[in-house]
Design a protein around this motif. Structure first.
Motif, PDB file in Angstrom:
ATOM      1  N   UNK B   6       0.866  -1.184   0.000  1.00 47.08           N
ATOM      2  CA  UNK B   6       0.000   0.000   0.000  1.00 47.08           C
ATOM      3  C   UNK B   6       0.898   1.228   0.000  1.00 47.08           C
ATOM      4  N   UNK B   7       0.713   2.086  -0.988  1.00 46.78           N
ATOM      5  CA  UNK B   7       1.543   3.280  -1.112  1.00 46.78           C
ATOM      6  C   UNK B   7       0.813   4.478  -0.544  1.00 46.78           C
ATOM      7  N   UNK B   8       1.567   5.389   0.093  1.00 47.81           N
ATOM      8  CA  UNK B   8       0.900   6.568   0.616  1.00 47.81           C
ATOM      9  C   UNK B   8       1.365   7.802  -0.146  1.00 47.81           C
ATOM     10  N   UNK B  13      -4.202   6.807  -0.158  1.00 49.74           N
ATOM     11  CA  UNK B  13      -3.537   5.501  -0.197  1.00 49.74           C
ATOM     12  C   UNK B  13      -3.727   4.902  -1.585  1.00 49.74           C
ATOM     13  N   UNK B  14      -2.657   4.329  -2.114  1.00 55.02           N
ATOM     14  CA  UNK B  14      -2.689   3.794  -3.469  1.00 55.02           C
ATOM     15  C   UNK B  14      -2.309   2.319  -3.474  1.00 55.02           C
ATOM     16  N   UNK B  15      -3.183   1.506  -4.082  1.00 53.71           N
ATOM     17  CA  UNK B  15      -2.914   0.071  -4.160  1.00 53.71           C
ATOM     18  C   UNK B  15      -2.961  -0.359  -5.620  1.00 53.71           C
ATOM     19  N   UNK B  16      -1.931  -1.040  -6.071  1.00 53.97           N
ATOM     20  CA  UNK B  16      -1.961  -1.576  -7.432  1.00 53.97           C
ATOM     21  C   UNK B  16      -1.952  -3.090  -7.322  1.00 53.97           C
ATOM     22  N   UNK B  17      -3.018  -3.717  -7.796  1.00 52.35           N
ATOM     23  CA  UNK B  17      -3.076  -5.179  -7.689  1.00 52.35           C
ATOM     24  C   UNK B  17      -2.458  -5.782  -8.940  1.00 52.35           C
ATOM     25  N   UNK B  35      -6.654  -0.731   8.595  1.00 49.76           N
ATOM     26  CA  UNK B  35      -5.712  -0.248   9.601  1.00 49.76           C
ATOM     27  C   UNK B  35      -5.026   1.038   9.146  1.00 49.76           C
ATOM     28  N   UNK B  36      -4.525   1.033   7.879  1.00 52.10           N
ATOM     29  CA  UNK B  36      -3.791   2.195   7.388  1.00 52.10           C
ATOM     30  C   UNK B  36      -4.666   3.445   7.304  1.00 52.10           C
ATOM     31  N   UNK B  40      -3.518   6.587   9.530  1.00 51.72           N
ATOM     32  CA  UNK B  40      -3.008   7.776   8.847  1.00 51.72           C
ATOM     33  C   UNK B  40      -4.061   8.857   8.683  1.00 51.72           C
ATOM     34  N   UNK B  41      -5.292   8.541   9.032  1.00 54.03           N
ATOM     35  CA  UNK B  41      -6.375   9.483   8.784  1.00 54.03           C
ATOM     36  C   UNK B  41      -6.506   9.779   7.300  1.00 54.03           C
ATOM     37  N   UNK B  42      -6.321   8.752   6.475  1.00 53.33           N
ATOM     38  CA  UNK B  42      -6.376   8.938   5.015  1.00 53.33           C
ATOM     39  C   UNK B  42      -7.756   9.408   4.586  1.00 53.33           C
ATOM     40  N   UNK B  43      -7.803  10.244   3.546  1.00 56.86           N
ATOM     41  CA  UNK B  43      -9.098  10.722   3.048  1.00 56.86           C
ATOM     42  C   UNK B  43      -9.553   9.971   1.811  1.00 56.86           C
ATOM     43  N   UNK B  44      -8.620   9.262   1.190  1.00 58.91           N
ATOM     44  CA  UNK B  44      -9.020   8.547  -0.028  1.00 58.91           C
ATOM     45  C   UNK B  44      -8.194   7.302  -0.267  1.00 58.91           C
ATOM     46  N   UNK B  45      -8.810   6.314  -0.941  1.00 57.75           N
ATOM     47  CA  UNK B  45      -8.120   5.066  -1.290  1.00 57.75           C
ATOM     48  C   UNK B  45      -8.313   4.833  -2.777  1.00 57.75           C
ATOM     49  N   UNK B  46      -7.210   4.604  -3.476  1.00 55.04           N
ATOM     50  CA  UNK B  46      -7.318   4.308  -4.895  1.00 55.04           C
ATOM     51  C   UNK B  46      -6.832   2.886  -5.140  1.00 55.04           C
ATOM     52  N   UNK B  47      -7.682   2.086  -5.765  1.00 53.94           N
ATOM     53  CA  UNK B  47      -7.289   0.703  -6.063  1.00 53.94           C
ATOM     54  C   UNK B  47      -7.221   0.531  -7.577  1.00 53.94           C
TER      55      UNK B  47
END
Ligand SMILES: Nc1ncnc2c1ncn2[C@@H]1O[C@H](COP(=O)(O)OP(=O)(O)O)[C@@H](O)[C@H]1O
Ligand SMILES: [Mg+2]
Lengths: 293, 130, 140
Positions: B6-8, B13-17, B35-36, B40-47
C-alpha cells in the motif's frame, strides 16, 4: 489404375498442353484468372495425381492418399474465389481434363478393349469426384469470404466517433439484433479505453425498434461502462421505443437520457466542467468553466 | 505471509493489484487498508485493478467491503482501470457494484479523490441518475 | 453432403481443488488453454470467471474436489467443458441454490446463477449426502 498413372507420368507434358488448350477453347471470361496461374494449378494437380503415396486406394478419391490432391483443390478454389471465377467455371477447369485423358487412353489401349473401357470408367469417376470436391471447396471458401465481409460491414456500420476530448459517441443506425448489439457495445467499451473518454453517448435515433434482449444489452453496456469509470448518456429514444421499453417492464431509472444527441453532448460537456457560451456577435463556443475541470 | 503493498501519497492511499489474488490475500488487503486508513487518517483510497484479468464474486465483494469500511472511516474509495472484458463479465455475473466509485485510470482517480477531499464535485463516475 | 458430426474430446486434464492456491491454478490453467485455443478475450474472461466461482464452491461448500477440463470438437466447432465434482454435503434444493442472492454461507449467492449465464450449457447433479457435480460448456 496403376497403368493409367504410369501413362500420365510418361505423357505429362502433352496432357498439360492439351488440357490448357481445351480450357482456352471453352473459357468465356479468360481474363479473370491468368493463364500463368491456371497452368501452375494444372501442373500441380497432374503431378500430384500421377505420384500418389504408397498404399493409396487409387480408385477411391476420398481415401487418405489423395489428401494432398484434395488440399491442392481447396487451395485452387480459394484462389478462384478471389479471382471471381464462378463455381461452374471452377468445376469446368477439372472436367476439361476428361477428353484429354480419354484420348490418351484410347491411343494407348487400342488393342485391349476391356481395359480401355475400365480405365475410361475409372477416369470418368475420378475426375467427377475431383470436380465435385472443388465445387464444394469453392462454396466453403466463398462462404468464409462472405462471413468475413459481413463482419467487416457490421464494424463499418457502427463507427464510434470522438466528439470532444473525453467524449465519444456511438450513433447506432439500423436494426439491432442481439449479436450486432453485443458487437456494437463491445466496440464502444474499447473505444472508451482507447480514447480515455469519461463520457459516452449512445444515440439510437436511427434504430427503428428495440426488443427485450437489445434493451438488456444496452443496459448491461451502460453498467459495464460505469464499472470502467465512464458515464453513458442515452439519446434519441423514439416515442415508440420509449413505449416498448415501458411495456417490456425495463426500467431506465439509473440511465441518464436525453431526447437529442446535441442535448446529450451539452450535458457531457457540462459534466466535464465545460459550458457552451455565446459571445456577442459570434457563434457559440465551448469554454472551460472556472473552478471546475 | 505475502502482502499487497500500500503506497501513501499525502492523505491518499494507493494500491496496485498485480498478482493473481487468492482469497486470503484479498482479505489481508482489506485488513491492511482498514488499519492504514485509520492510522493515517487517510481521506481517499485508490485501487488500480487494470492488471486484473478477472473479478469474480469474491473479489467483487472484497472491493465493495473495502469501499464500505473506508466510508465508515470517512475516506472515499475509487477503483480504477477495470478492463472492458472484466466489466462485461462482472455485469453478466450479476455484480454491478453500485456502491463503488470508478475511474478510467490512476490519473483521473487521483483527481477525483483530491476533489472529493476538498468538497468539489468529482470526475469519478458514480451510479447516479437524474 | 450432410453428415452428423460426432462430438470428440481432443484434450483433457484433471486439476485438484483442495486449497485456495488450487483455485489460482485452476484459473491460470483454464486461461492458458483458452488462449492457446484462441478463444476471444471476452470468452476467456467469462469462462475463467465461471471456473473461479465453481471451483470455489467445490472447495468451500463441497469440502474440496476436482475439475476435469476437456476440449471438445464437433466438426469445425470447438468448445471447452469444465466438470467440477466434490463429495461434500450436496445441495437439497437446487432451484433455490441457483437463485441470485441465495447463499447458505454468507457469500454473494451469484456463483451458480452467474456461471450459468456466463456459459452456453450448464448442468448440475446433486443430492444431500451424495456430493455435487457441476458441468459447464462454452462453445467458441
Ligand atoms: N459444491 C457445492 N456443494 C454444496 N453446496 C453448494 C455447492 N455449490 C453451491 N452450493 C450451495 O448453493 C448456494 C449458492 O451457491 P453460489 O451461487 O455459488 O453462492 P455462494 O457460494 O456465494 O453462497 C451455496 O450457498 C451453497 O449452499
Ligand atoms: Mg459460490
Amino acid at each position: 489404375m496403376i497403368k493409367l498413372l504410369k501413362m500420365m507420368r510418361d505423357n505429362q507434358d502433352r496432357i498439360l498442353t492439351d488440357w490448357l488448350d481445351g480450357l482456352k477453347a471453352s473459357a468465356r471470361r479468360r481474363d479473370l484468372i491468368g493463364d500463368v496461374e491456371v497452368k501452375e494449378h494444372a501442373r500441380k494437380i497432374l503431378t500430384l495425381i500421377s505420384n500418389p503415396p504408397p498404399n493409396t486406394v487409387l480408385e477411391d478419391f476420398s481415401s487418405e492418399g489423395w489428401q494432398t490432391v484434395r488440399d491442392q483443390l481447396m487451395e485452387i478454389s480459394i484462389s478462384r474465389v478471389a479471382h471471381g471465377s464462378s463455381p461452374s467455371e471452377t468445376a469446368q477447369f477439372l472436367l476439361s481434363l476428361k477428353p484429354v485423358m480419354f484420348k490418351l487412353i484410347r491411343e494407348q489401349l487400342t488393342t485391349a478393349p476391356d481395359e480401355l473401357f475400365r480405365e475410361i470408367d475409372v477416369t470418368n469417376n475420378f475426375v467427377d469426384a475431383m470436380a465435385l470436391h472443388i465445387a464444394e471447396s469453392y462454396i466453403q471458401s466463398r462462404d468464409k469470404v462472405i462471413a468475413r465481409q459481413q463482419e467487416e460491414m457490421l464494424e463499418l456500420s457502427t463507427p464510434v466517433v470522438m466528439l470532444w476530448d473525453g467524449i465519444v459517441a456511438l450513433p447506432v443506425i439500423g436494426t439491432l439484433d442481439s449479436s450486432r448489439a453485443q458487437m456494437v457495445m463491445e466496440s464502444l467499451l474499447h473505444a472508451i479505453v482507447q480514447t480515455n473518454s469519461r463520457f459516452a453517448i449512445i444515440d439510437i435515433t436511427g434504430v427503428p425498434t428495440v426488443d427485450t434482449l437489445v434493451a438488456q444489452h444496452l443496459l448491461k453496456t451502460i453498467t459495464a461502462a460505469r464499472l470502467m469509470g465512464a458515464e453513458c448518456i442515452l439519446s434519441g429514444i423514439r416515442p415508440q421505443i420509449a413505449q416498448t421499453i415501458v411495456h417490456l417492464g425495463i426500467t431506465l431509472n439509473d440511465v441518464v437520457t436525453r431526447s437529442k444527441l446535441s442535448d446529450a453532448f451539452r450535458l457531457a460537456l457540462e459534466r466535464s466542467g465545460r459550458a457552451v457560451v455565446q459571445k456577442a456577435g459570434q457563434a457559440p463556443v465551448v469554454a472551460p468553466v472556472a473552478g471546475v475541470s | 505471509m505475502e502482502r499487497i503493498p500500500i503506497l501513501r501519497i499525502g492523505s491518499l492511499l494507493l494500491v496496485t493489484i498485480q498478482v493473481d489474488l487468492y482469497d486470503d490475500l484479498a482479505l489481508q488487503l482489506q485488513d491492511d487498508l482498514s488499519t492504514r486508513i485509520a492510522d493515517l487518517g487517510a481521506t481517499g483510497v485508490l485501487i488500480d485493478i487494470s492488471a486484473l484479468e478477472i473479478v469474480d464474486s469474491f473479489i467483487g465483494r472484497t472491493l465493495a467491503n473495502i469501499a464500505a469500511i473506508a466510508r465508515v472511516l470517512d475516506a472515499e474509495t475509487v477503483v480504477v482501470g477495470m478492463q472492458p472484458a472484466v466489466a462485461i463479465t462482472l455485469v453478466e455475473l450479476g455484480m454491478s457494484l453500485p456502491g463503488i466509485r470508478t475511474a478510467l485510470n490512476v490519473d483521473l482517480g487521483m483527481e477525483y479523490l483530491r476533489q472529493a477531499a476538498t468538497g468539489g464535485d468529482g470526475v469519478g463516475t458514480d451510479h447516479y441518475a437524474e | 453432403m450432410e453428415t452428423v458430426s460426432e462430438q470428440i474430446i481432443t484434450r483433457s486434464e484433471i486439476l485438484p481443488i483442495r486449497t485456495q492456491i488450487d483455485l489460482v491454478h485452476v484459473r491460470q490453467r483454464v486461461r492458458t488453454w483458452l488462449s492457446e485455443e484462441r478463444f476471444t478475450l471476452i470468452d476467456q474472461t467469462k469462462i475463467v470467471t465461471a471456473a473461479s466461482e465453481l471451483a470455489r464452491n467445490a472447495l468451500e461448500h463441497g469440502g474440496g474436489g476436482q475439475m476435469e477440463m476437456s476440449l471438445l470438437a464437433v466438426g469445425a466447432r470447438k468448445g471447452i467443458r469444465l466438470k467440477f465434482s466434490d463429495q461434500g454435503p450436496g445441495i437439497a434444493d437446487i432451484t433455490m441454490a441457483l437463485k441470485d442472492g441465495y447463499t447458505t454461507a454468507g457469500g454473494m449467492g451469484l456463483g451458480l446463477g452467474g456461471s450459468k449465464r456466463l456459459m452456453s450449457e450448464f448442468d448440475i447433479q446433486s443430492s444431500p449426502g451424495a456430493g455435487t457435480v457441476v458441468t459447464v460448456t462454452r462453445w467458441k
